[in-house]
Motif scaffolding. Structure first.
Motif, mmCIF file in Angstrom:
data_model
loop_
_atom_site.group_PDB
_atom_site.id
_atom_site.type_symbol
_atom_site.label_atom_id
_atom_site.label_comp_id
_atom_site.label_asym_id
_atom_site.label_seq_id
_atom_site.Cartn_x
_atom_site.Cartn_y
_atom_site.Cartn_z
ATOM 1 N N SER A 74 0.853 -1.194 0.000
ATOM 2 C CA SER A 74 0.000 0.000 0.000
ATOM 3 C C SER A 74 0.878 1.230 0.000
ATOM 4 N N PHE A 75 0.497 2.184 -0.842
ATOM 5 C CA PHE A 75 1.248 3.437 -0.953
ATOM 6 C C PHE A 75 0.409 4.557 -0.351
ATOM 7 N N LEU A 76 1.065 5.408 0.403
ATOM 8 C CA LEU A 76 0.381 6.590 0.943
ATOM 9 C C LEU A 76 0.897 7.830 0.217
ATOM 10 N N PHE A 77 -0.029 8.589 -0.368
ATOM 11 C CA PHE A 77 0.322 9.864 -1.005
ATOM 12 C C PHE A 77 -0.567 10.941 -0.410
ATOM 13 N N ARG A 78 0.006 12.134 -0.294
ATOM 14 C CA ARG A 78 -0.778 13.267 0.213
ATOM 15 C C ARG A 78 -0.966 14.248 -0.941
ATOM 16 N N PHE A 79 -2.220 14.513 -1.278
ATOM 17 C CA PHE A 79 -2.511 15.398 -2.413
ATOM 18 C C PHE A 79 -3.239 16.651 -1.931
ATOM 19 N N PRO A 80 -2.992 17.788 -2.598
ATOM 20 C CA PRO A 80 -3.819 18.969 -2.317
ATOM 21 C C PRO A 80 -5.281 18.641 -2.633
ATOM 22 N N ILE A 81 -6.190 19.270 -1.924
ATOM 23 C CA ILE A 81 -7.609 18.926 -2.016
ATOM 24 C C ILE A 81 -8.156 19.045 -3.441
ATOM 25 N N GLU A 82 -7.565 19.955 -4.245
ATOM 26 C CA GLU A 82 -8.109 20.175 -5.600
ATOM 27 C C GLU A 82 -7.647 19.128 -6.618
ATOM 28 N N THR A 83 -6.814 18.169 -6.196
ATOM 29 C CA THR A 83 -6.322 17.141 -7.127
ATOM 30 C C THR A 83 -7.490 16.330 -7.691
ATOM 31 N N GLY A 125 -5.205 -6.832 -8.150
ATOM 32 C CA GLY A 125 -6.272 -5.846 -7.977
ATOM 33 C C GLY A 125 -5.786 -4.667 -7.155
ATOM 34 N N ILE A 126 -6.573 -3.612 -7.179
ATOM 35 C CA ILE A 126 -6.181 -2.370 -6.518
ATOM 36 C C ILE A 126 -7.347 -1.837 -5.684
ATOM 37 N N LEU A 127 -7.051 -1.463 -4.469
ATOM 38 C CA LEU A 127 -8.070 -0.874 -3.595
ATOM 39 C C LEU A 127 -7.590 0.507 -3.152
ATOM 40 N N ILE A 128 -8.295 1.535 -3.643
ATOM 41 C CA ILE A 128 -7.922 2.909 -3.278
ATOM 42 C C ILE A 128 -8.833 3.374 -2.142
ATOM 43 N N GLU A 129 -8.241 3.916 -1.107
ATOM 44 C CA GLU A 129 -9.042 4.498 -0.014
ATOM 45 C C GLU A 129 -8.549 5.921 0.227
ATOM 46 N N ASN A 130 -9.479 6.868 0.148
ATOM 47 C CA ASN A 130 -9.115 8.278 0.309
ATOM 48 C C ASN A 130 -9.602 8.800 1.659
ATOM 49 N N LEU A 131 -8.681 9.427 2.401
ATOM 50 C CA LEU A 131 -9.054 10.071 3.665
ATOM 51 C C LEU A 131 -9.043 11.568 3.389
ATOM 52 N N ILE A 132 -10.238 12.126 3.266
ATOM 53 C CA ILE A 132 -10.327 13.513 2.791
ATOM 54 C C ILE A 132 -10.363 14.493 3.959
ATOM 55 N N GLY A 133 -9.371 15.365 4.004
ATOM 56 C CA GLY A 133 -9.301 16.377 5.062
ATOM 57 C C GLY A 133 -9.715 17.739 4.518
ATOM 58 N N LYS A 134 -9.404 18.809 5.271
ATOM 59 C CA LYS A 134 -9.830 20.153 4.867
ATOM 60 C C LYS A 134 -9.022 20.632 3.653
ATOM 61 N N ASP A 135 -7.703 20.498 3.744
ATOM 62 C CA ASP A 135 -6.847 21.002 2.664
ATOM 63 C C ASP A 135 -6.171 19.901 1.864
ATOM 64 N N ASN A 138 -5.322 12.358 2.066
ATOM 65 C CA ASN A 138 -4.358 11.276 2.280
ATOM 66 C C ASN A 138 -4.924 10.080 1.539
ATOM 67 N N SER A 139 -4.201 9.655 0.515
ATOM 68 C CA SER A 139 -4.761 8.617 -0.324
ATOM 69 C C SER A 139 -3.940 7.333 -0.243
ATOM 70 N N ILE A 140 -4.639 6.222 -0.043
ATOM 71 C CA ILE A 140 -3.963 4.921 0.093
ATOM 72 C C ILE A 140 -4.267 4.093 -1.154
ATOM 73 N N SER A 141 -3.217 3.685 -1.859
ATOM 74 C CA SER A 141 -3.394 2.812 -3.030
ATOM 75 C C SER A 141 -2.876 1.432 -2.642
ATOM 76 N N GLY A 142 -3.786 0.498 -2.400
ATOM 77 C CA GLY A 142 -3.399 -0.866 -2.012
ATOM 78 C C GLY A 142 -3.369 -1.759 -3.246
ATOM 79 N N ILE A 143 -2.237 -2.406 -3.455
ATOM 80 C CA ILE A 143 -2.072 -3.209 -4.676
ATOM 81 C C ILE A 143 -1.703 -4.646 -4.291
#
Ligand code: BTN
Length: 265
Positions: A74-83, A125-135, A138-143
Motif C-alpha cells: 500500500s502506498f500513501l500519497f498526500r494530495f492537495p484537495i483540488e487534485t 487488484g487495486i483498492l484505493i481508499e481516500n481520507l479527505i481532510g480540509k486542505d 491522504n490517499s492509500i493505493s493498495g495493490i
C-alpha cells in the motif's frame, strides 16, 4: 502506534520513497489507516507485507493472501484537495500493468476500474481508499499481485478466475523486484497526476484497457445490473456507458463485465 519493523532508505527504491516492510499485518491499507497520524508526514510511503491476515478487496470482498507468494503493498500519497483524485485509480492501474510487463514480459489488461487481468483471469487488484481532510487528501493505493502462487494455493471459489505470474511464465520473480518496479512506475504516474496531466493518464490507461469502445457490457453498481455499451472514459475519470435507451451515463464506482468476462469475486 505499532512500531514499524523498518523505515530506512534502500538504494534500490526511488530515493524519495520511505519503505516499511512487515512480516505480517491484517491489511497493509488498514495498517496505514490505523497509523495515519504518525505516517501522514512520511508520504510518499510504501508499506509492504509478506502476509495479510485480513486482506481486503473492492466492494467489501476478501483478498486472499499467500505468505511470501504475493505482493501486498500500500502506498500513501498526500494530495492537495483540488487534485483530480478519480485519476489516481487509473494511474495505479497503469503502474501495475507497466511494472508487471517490464519485470515479466507479460502484457496484462486492465478491467475498469483497476482489475489486472491476463486472458480473462485476475493477476491482481487495486483498492484505493481516500481520507479527505480540509486542505489535503491522504490517499492509500493498495495493490495485490499474485506472484508465485500455484494452482493449489487458490481456494475453490477463485480456481477458475485467478492466475499468478508463476503460472503464466513458469518463473518465480522476487517480490522485492516487483515492488521496486511498481514504486518507480507509480511515483512517475502520480507526478503526472499532481501536474494535472489527466489526458496523458487517460490515453495510457486506454491502451491497457480490456474493453474497447462499442463492446456490449453490463455495469454492476450497488446490486443493480445495467446493460449497455462501453463508450469511453470521461474527462473527470469516470466510465461512460451508452444505456439501452441510447443515453450516455458516466459512472465513478462499480464494475463492468462483458459476455466473455464475469465479475471475479
Ligand atoms: C480488488 O481487486 O478487489 C482489490 C484488491 C486489493 C488487494 C490489496 S493487497 C494490498 C492492499 N491491502 C489490502 O487489504 N488490500 C490491498
Amino acid at each position: 502506534m505499532k512500531k514499524p519493523s523498518k523505515i530506512s532508505p534502500d538504494k534500490h527504491f526511488p530515493p524519495i520513497l520511505k519503505v516499511v516492510r512487515l512480516k505480517e499485518c491484517t491489511s497493509t491499507n488498514d495498517y496505514i489507516k490505523e497509523n495515519i497520524t504518525a505516517l501522514e508526514n512520511k508520504s510518499p510511503l510504501l508499506v509492504t507485507a509478506e502476509n495479510q491476515t485480513k486482506g481486503k478487496g473492492r466492494e467489501n470482498r476478501k483478498w486472499h493472501s499467500f505468505p511470501g507468494k504475493g505482493l501486498y503493498s500500500s502506498f500513501l500519497f498526500r494530495f492537495p484537495i483540488e487534485t483530480k483524485i478519480n485519476f489516481l485509480s487509473l494511474a495505479a492501474g497503469i503502474a501495475a500493468a507497466e511494472s508487471i510487463n517490464s519485470l515479466t514480459g507479460i502484457s496484462p489488461e486492465l478491467k475498469w476500474p483497476n482489475d489486472i487481468e491476463f486472458r480473462g483471469k485476475k493477476i491482481g487488484g487495486i483498492l484505493i481508499e481516500n481520507l479527505i481532510g480540509k486542505d489535503f487528501i491522504n490517499s492509500i493505493s493498495g495493490i495485490g499481485i499474485n506472484i508465485s502462487c500455484s494452482r493449489n494455493d487458490f481456494p475453490a471459489e477463485l480456481s477458475g478466475s485467478a492466475i499468478s505470474i508463476l503460472e503464466i511464465t513458469g518463473k518465480k520473480f522476487a517480490l522485492k523486484n516487483m515492488n521496486i518496479k511498481l514504486s518507480s512506475s507509480l511515483l512517475r504516474w502520480v507526478t503526472k497526476l499532481r501536474e494535472g496531466e489527466t489526458e496523458t493518464i487517460m490515453k495510457k490507461y486506454s491502451g491497457y484497457m480490456k474493453h474497447k469502445k462499442g463492446d456490449e457490457v453490463t455495469f454492476h453498481q450497488t446490486g443493480e445490473n445495467i446493460k449497455g455499451h462501453f463508450a469511453g472514459l470521461d474527462k473527470t475519470g469516470g466510465i461512460i456507458i451508452r444505456l439501452s435507451n441510447g443515453k450516455l451515463e458516466t459512472f465513478y464506482s462499480g464494475e463492468i463485465s462483458t459476455a466473455t468476462s464475469q465479475i471475479i469475486r
